[in-house]
Design a protein around this motif. Sequence first.
Motif, PDB file in Angstrom:
ATOM      1  N   GLY A 308      27.892  39.047  25.056  1.00 38.98           N
ATOM      2  CA  GLY A 308      29.323  38.507  24.875  1.00 38.98           C
ATOM      3  C   GLY A 308      29.490  39.763  25.089  1.00 38.98           C
ATOM      4  N   LEU A 313      30.696  39.946  30.890  1.00 37.26           N
ATOM      5  CA  LEU A 313      31.226  39.138  29.343  1.00 37.26           C
ATOM      6  C   LEU A 313      32.440  39.865  28.811  1.00 37.26           C
ATOM      7  CD1 LEU A 313      28.614  36.474  28.623  1.00 37.26           C
ATOM      8  CD2 LEU A 313      29.830  36.429  30.473  1.00 37.26           C
ATOM      9  N   ALA A 316      35.769  38.306  27.827  1.00 47.40           N
ATOM     10  CA  ALA A 316      36.186  37.522  28.149  1.00 47.40           C
ATOM     11  C   ALA A 316      36.960  36.235  26.621  1.00 47.40           C
ATOM     12  CB  ALA A 316      34.598  36.222  28.132  1.00 47.40           C
ATOM     13  N   PRO A 319      35.551  31.181  25.354  1.00 50.22           N
ATOM     14  CA  PRO A 319      33.685  31.131  25.674  1.00 50.22           C
ATOM     15  C   PRO A 319      33.240  30.436  26.363  1.00 50.22           C
ATOM     16  CG  PRO A 319      34.880  31.027  23.778  1.00 50.22           C
ATOM     17  CD  PRO A 319      35.759  31.136  23.984  1.00 50.22           C
ATOM     18  N   ARG A 321      34.001  29.134  28.719  1.00 53.09           N
ATOM     19  CA  ARG A 321      34.638  28.975  30.362  1.00 53.09           C
ATOM     20  C   ARG A 321      33.314  30.207  30.556  1.00 53.09           C
ATOM     21  NH1 ARG A 321      38.817  27.696  33.887  1.00 53.09           N
ATOM     22  NH2 ARG A 321      39.239  29.520  34.608  1.00 53.09           N
ATOM     23  N   ALA A 322      33.251  31.117  29.916  1.00 57.46           N
ATOM     24  CA  ALA A 322      32.649  32.582  30.084  1.00 57.46           C
ATOM     25  C   ALA A 322      31.461  31.439  30.579  1.00 57.46           C
ATOM     26  CB  ALA A 322      32.800  33.113  29.104  1.00 57.46           C
ATOM     27  N   ARG A 326      30.531  31.950  34.126  1.00 59.55           N
ATOM     28  CA  ARG A 326      30.483  33.553  34.956  1.00 59.55           C
ATOM     29  C   ARG A 326      29.096  33.965  34.059  1.00 59.55           C
ATOM     30  NH1 ARG A 326      33.814  37.996  35.332  1.00 59.55           N
ATOM     31  NH2 ARG A 326      35.648  36.865  35.557  1.00 59.55           N
TER      32      ARG A 326
END
Length: 340
Positions: A308, A313, A316, A319, A321-322, A326
Amino acid sequence: MILEGTILRGRAFEPIEGRVVVEDGDIAAIEEDSVDSDAIVCPAFVNAHTHIGDSIAKEAGEGLSLEELVAPPDGLKHRLLRQADRSELVEGMVRSLSYMYRSGTGAFVEFREGGVEGVRAIRAALADSPLRSVVLGRETVEAMEMADGFGASGANDAEFGRERRATREAGKLFGIHAGEVDSSDINPALDLDPDFLVHMVHAKRLHLERVADSEIPVAVCPRSNLVTGVGKPPVEELAERTTVALGTDNVFLNSPSMFREMEFTAKLYDVSARDVLRMATVNGAELAGLDCGLVEEGRPASLLVLDGDSDNLAGAQNPIRAVVRRAETADVEQVVVPEA
């Protein structure tokens, strides 16, 4: 094994800070606690529809129609598979399996061409792979008997009644392509009472209602359908009626990356990131009869750990949606798959 970070727990993927305790291949405990980790812990992906034998011919067939590319028995991929040396075929699959694992996939459902020899080839490729597999033989009942079930082409190609009966008697999985080119093969496919359908790009209201009534899950492959020019599967409408799972389809058309499939789906359709993550994890597991796809106590530990704090990342705010929109293979820190 102890994994710390933001944990996407349960079917709702509730983000909690804490740790996942793994013992003997199972999730023994999920502990909420303050931890010094930026990692994101979520279920490893389940790729609900693949053809990884195509790994020998990535990006072949530019400009060809879907029928020219993949229709049995003389579509481009079938000709290339017949011409390929077995060692070349197995090595190509080994490399795709390695990529799938490194990109967060823990299990996959494979439609394996080549009859009995095709099943033997993928078993050889899987010999040293940690991935869990559901291999569906094609073309013959004998291939089904050696595999985990039968993967049928469209019902316009053959009737498949004998194969369906034999698969049912064997207590194995029966999946079938339907509605990829047009709608003409959807009702015949549904008449076979399959365990799941693949594609359903051209499903009409009647077909959608039949799917809802029969509760048959559907594996969709939006990137593949875009590449072959057949259209967009009606993901929103399907998701209102049944379980929808994501697959990456033919390796020679698209990389078997669930990150790419999730991002594409999330940005193309009006569905939440949470729903897309379900399509890429627990929905595929349920379609295939696997006990994975969720971070819950008592489940097998099929887990994905993302960095993360990677350049991609870091920062972000959401989490889920990340992960869906992404994240990419470079963000993967660890993939945990229980031994078979």
